[in-house]
Design a protein around this motif. Sequence first.
Motif, PDB file in Angstrom:
ATOM      1  N   ASP A  83       7.432  40.889 -50.434  1.00  0.00           N
ATOM      2  CA  ASP A  83       6.007  41.193 -50.294  1.00  0.00           C
ATOM      3  C   ASP A  83       5.221  39.909 -50.036  1.00  0.00           C
ATOM      4  O   ASP A  83       5.270  38.978 -50.838  1.00  0.00           O
ATOM      5  CB  ASP A  83       5.518  41.878 -51.573  1.00  0.00           C
ATOM      6  CG  ASP A  83       4.059  42.260 -51.485  1.00  0.00           C
ATOM      7  OD1 ASP A  83       3.213  41.432 -51.902  1.00  0.00           O
ATOM      8  OD2 ASP A  83       3.766  43.363 -51.001  1.00  0.00           O
ATOM      9  N   PHE A  84       4.493  39.873 -48.926  1.00  0.00           N
ATOM     10  CA  PHE A  84       3.735  38.678 -48.579  1.00  0.00           C
ATOM     11  C   PHE A  84       2.696  38.322 -49.633  1.00  0.00           C
ATOM     12  O   PHE A  84       2.524  37.151 -49.958  1.00  0.00           O
ATOM     13  CB  PHE A  84       3.052  38.822 -47.211  1.00  0.00           C
ATOM     14  CG  PHE A  84       2.054  37.722 -46.955  1.00  0.00           C
ATOM     15  CD1 PHE A  84       2.476  36.411 -46.793  1.00  0.00           C
ATOM     16  CD2 PHE A  84       0.695  37.990 -46.910  1.00  0.00           C
ATOM     17  CE1 PHE A  84       1.562  35.380 -46.597  1.00  0.00           C
ATOM     18  CE2 PHE A  84      -0.223  36.972 -46.703  1.00  0.00           C
ATOM     19  CZ  PHE A  84       0.208  35.664 -46.543  1.00  0.00           C
ATOM     20  N   GLU A  85       1.989  39.299 -50.167  1.00  0.00           N
ATOM     21  CA  GLU A  85       0.934  39.010 -51.143  1.00  0.00           C
ATOM     22  C   GLU A  85       1.501  38.319 -52.382  1.00  0.00           C
ATOM     23  O   GLU A  85       0.899  37.385 -52.920  1.00  0.00           O
ATOM     24  CB  GLU A  85       0.173  40.287 -51.526  1.00  0.00           C
ATOM     25  CG  GLU A  85      -0.640  40.876 -50.393  1.00  0.00           C
ATOM     26  CD  GLU A  85      -1.725  39.954 -49.850  1.00  0.00           C
ATOM     27  OE1 GLU A  85      -2.299  39.152 -50.620  1.00  0.00           O
ATOM     28  OE2 GLU A  85      -1.991  40.035 -48.641  1.00  0.00           O
ATOM     29  N   HIS A 113       6.136  33.318 -43.835  1.00  0.00           N
ATOM     30  CA  HIS A 113       6.643  34.603 -44.306  1.00  0.00           C
ATOM     31  C   HIS A 113       6.665  35.572 -43.117  1.00  0.00           C
ATOM     32  O   HIS A 113       5.783  35.504 -42.253  1.00  0.00           O
ATOM     33  CB  HIS A 113       5.724  35.139 -45.416  1.00  0.00           C
ATOM     34  CG  HIS A 113       6.289  36.295 -46.160  1.00  0.00           C
ATOM     35  ND1 HIS A 113       6.237  37.579 -45.666  1.00  0.00           N
ATOM     36  CD2 HIS A 113       6.936  36.370 -47.358  1.00  0.00           C
ATOM     37  CE1 HIS A 113       6.812  38.397 -46.534  1.00  0.00           C
ATOM     38  NE2 HIS A 113       7.240  37.680 -47.568  1.00  0.00           N
ATOM     39  N   PRO A 114       7.632  36.471 -43.076  1.00  0.00           N
ATOM     40  CA  PRO A 114       7.702  37.416 -41.948  1.00  0.00           C
ATOM     41  C   PRO A 114       6.462  38.294 -41.791  1.00  0.00           C
ATOM     42  O   PRO A 114       6.162  38.747 -40.683  1.00  0.00           O
ATOM     43  CB  PRO A 114       8.926  38.275 -42.264  1.00  0.00           C
ATOM     44  CG  PRO A 114       9.711  37.516 -43.259  1.00  0.00           C
ATOM     45  CD  PRO A 114       8.754  36.611 -43.984  1.00  0.00           C
ATOM     46  N   GLN A 115       5.723  38.527 -42.877  1.00  0.00           N
ATOM     47  CA  GLN A 115       4.505  39.356 -42.803  1.00  0.00           C
ATOM     48  C   GLN A 115       3.238  38.541 -43.057  1.00  0.00           C
ATOM     49  O   GLN A 115       2.212  39.081 -43.471  1.00  0.00           O
ATOM     50  CB  GLN A 115       4.576  40.505 -43.823  1.00  0.00           C
ATOM     51  CG  GLN A 115       5.498  41.632 -43.426  1.00  0.00           C
ATOM     52  CD  GLN A 115       6.928  41.347 -43.813  1.00  0.00           C
ATOM     53  OE1 GLN A 115       7.216  40.865 -44.905  1.00  0.00           O
ATOM     54  NE2 GLN A 115       7.854  41.643 -42.923  1.00  0.00           N
ATOM     55  N   LEU A 117      -0.223  36.914 -43.171  1.00  0.00           N
ATOM     56  CA  LEU A 117      -1.537  37.343 -42.678  1.00  0.00           C
ATOM     57  C   LEU A 117      -2.587  36.328 -43.103  1.00  0.00           C
ATOM     58  O   LEU A 117      -2.643  35.953 -44.278  1.00  0.00           O
ATOM     59  CB  LEU A 117      -1.922  38.709 -43.249  1.00  0.00           C
ATOM     60  CG  LEU A 117      -1.073  39.903 -42.844  1.00  0.00           C
ATOM     61  CD1 LEU A 117      -1.466  41.129 -43.645  1.00  0.00           C
ATOM     62  CD2 LEU A 117      -1.208  40.180 -41.351  1.00  0.00           C
ATOM     63  N   ALA A 123      -5.090  42.677 -38.765  1.00  0.00           N
ATOM     64  CA  ALA A 123      -3.656  42.684 -39.091  1.00  0.00           C
ATOM     65  C   ALA A 123      -2.773  42.511 -37.863  1.00  0.00           C
ATOM     66  O   ALA A 123      -1.677  41.969 -37.963  1.00  0.00           O
ATOM     67  CB  ALA A 123      -3.293  43.975 -39.817  1.00  0.00           C
ATOM     68  N   ASP A 124      -3.252  42.940 -36.699  1.00  0.00           N
ATOM     69  CA  ASP A 124      -2.423  42.848 -35.491  1.00  0.00           C
ATOM     70  C   ASP A 124      -2.742  41.609 -34.638  1.00  0.00           C
ATOM     71  O   ASP A 124      -2.243  41.477 -33.523  1.00  0.00           O
ATOM     72  CB  ASP A 124      -2.568  44.121 -34.652  1.00  0.00           C
ATOM     73  CG  ASP A 124      -3.986  44.356 -34.159  1.00  0.00           C
ATOM     74  OD1 ASP A 124      -4.931  43.667 -34.621  1.00  0.00           O
ATOM     75  OD2 ASP A 124      -4.165  45.242 -33.293  1.00  0.00           O
ATOM     76  N   HIS A 128      -1.444  35.268 -36.602  1.00  0.00           N
ATOM     77  CA  HIS A 128      -0.602  35.264 -37.798  1.00  0.00           C
ATOM     78  C   HIS A 128       0.781  34.675 -37.515  1.00  0.00           C
ATOM     79  O   HIS A 128       1.436  34.163 -38.418  1.00  0.00           O
ATOM     80  CB  HIS A 128      -0.442  36.670 -38.367  1.00  0.00           C
ATOM     81  CG  HIS A 128      -1.731  37.352 -38.676  1.00  0.00           C
ATOM     82  ND1 HIS A 128      -2.633  36.871 -39.600  1.00  0.00           N
ATOM     83  CD2 HIS A 128      -2.278  38.487 -38.167  1.00  0.00           C
ATOM     84  CE1 HIS A 128      -3.685  37.683 -39.658  1.00  0.00           C
ATOM     85  NE2 HIS A 128      -3.484  38.663 -38.796  1.00  0.00           N
ATOM     86  N   ARG A 132       4.521  32.781 -39.350  1.00  0.00           N
ATOM     87  CA  ARG A 132       5.578  33.769 -39.558  1.00  0.00           C
ATOM     88  C   ARG A 132       6.927  33.146 -39.245  1.00  0.00           C
ATOM     89  O   ARG A 132       7.105  32.502 -38.224  1.00  0.00           O
ATOM     90  CB  ARG A 132       5.348  35.006 -38.698  1.00  0.00           C
ATOM     91  CG  ARG A 132       4.188  35.819 -39.234  1.00  0.00           C
ATOM     92  CD  ARG A 132       4.178  37.217 -38.734  1.00  0.00           C
ATOM     93  NE  ARG A 132       3.019  37.916 -39.304  1.00  0.00           N
ATOM     94  CZ  ARG A 132       2.554  39.033 -38.834  1.00  0.00           C
ATOM     95  NH1 ARG A 132       3.126  39.615 -37.782  1.00  0.00           N
ATOM     96  NH2 ARG A 132       1.513  39.605 -39.402  1.00  0.00           N
ATOM     97  N   LYS A 177       8.052  38.880 -30.108  1.00  0.00           N
ATOM     98  CA  LYS A 177       9.274  39.619 -30.435  1.00  0.00           C
ATOM     99  C   LYS A 177      10.395  39.235 -29.464  1.00  0.00           C
ATOM    100  O   LYS A 177      11.529  38.992 -29.873  1.00  0.00           O
ATOM    101  CB  LYS A 177       8.996  41.118 -30.376  1.00  0.00           C
ATOM    102  CG  LYS A 177      10.144  41.987 -30.808  1.00  0.00           C
ATOM    103  CD  LYS A 177       9.725  43.442 -30.776  1.00  0.00           C
ATOM    104  CE  LYS A 177      10.900  44.342 -31.138  1.00  0.00           C
ATOM    105  NZ  LYS A 177      10.515  45.751 -31.116  1.00  0.00           N
TER     106      LYS A 177
END
Length: 183
Positions: A83-85, A113-115, A117, A123-124, A128, A132, A177
């Motif tokens: 979990d990023f948070e 981190h992979p997520q 933010l 978010a998109d 970010h 990552r 990607k």
Amino acid sequence: MELTDEQVLADTRRWIEKAVIGLNLCPFARSVYVKNQVRIVVSRARHLDAFLDELDRELDLLVNTPADEIDTTLLVHPTLFPDFEVFNDFMNVVDDVVAEHELEGVVQVANFHPQFLFEGEAADDPSHFTNRAPYPTLHLLREDSVERAVASEGGDAEKIVERNIATLRTLGAEGWKALLSKP
């Protein structure tokens, strides 16, 4: 299927080579990477205390080893921080560890981190991607190396950040990607 250390290292190296160096996201990464001065450590700590012990060891090793042998260290844990948070909150503890070692102004720790933010960004937003990595990673950097790198880029760290964000927004999510897809 559990990832092997070899796979974690291969994925991390691919990210460094294709994204960090390939997109020039970090101005000094290429020089230390080609000189084999980047230490990459895969942690298999089963809990936070053990991971913090590894961080202690890596900080000590970094500051007690000449920069021409180890200039920077990546401490990678593929499973402890899904979990990023939680990982982001853990950075407060990491800052305390750096202070306990009396390394403020000597070593800074960047997190990937992979997520990842950035607060305040959609978010998109591809911005970010600057933070990552394939797995949660603590990047231990020597402050003097960072200062030299920033100076070599004109002395304005904010311009590097702006350039990176522009690069990644141009690349986009699909480009990111594709960039990191396995060969």
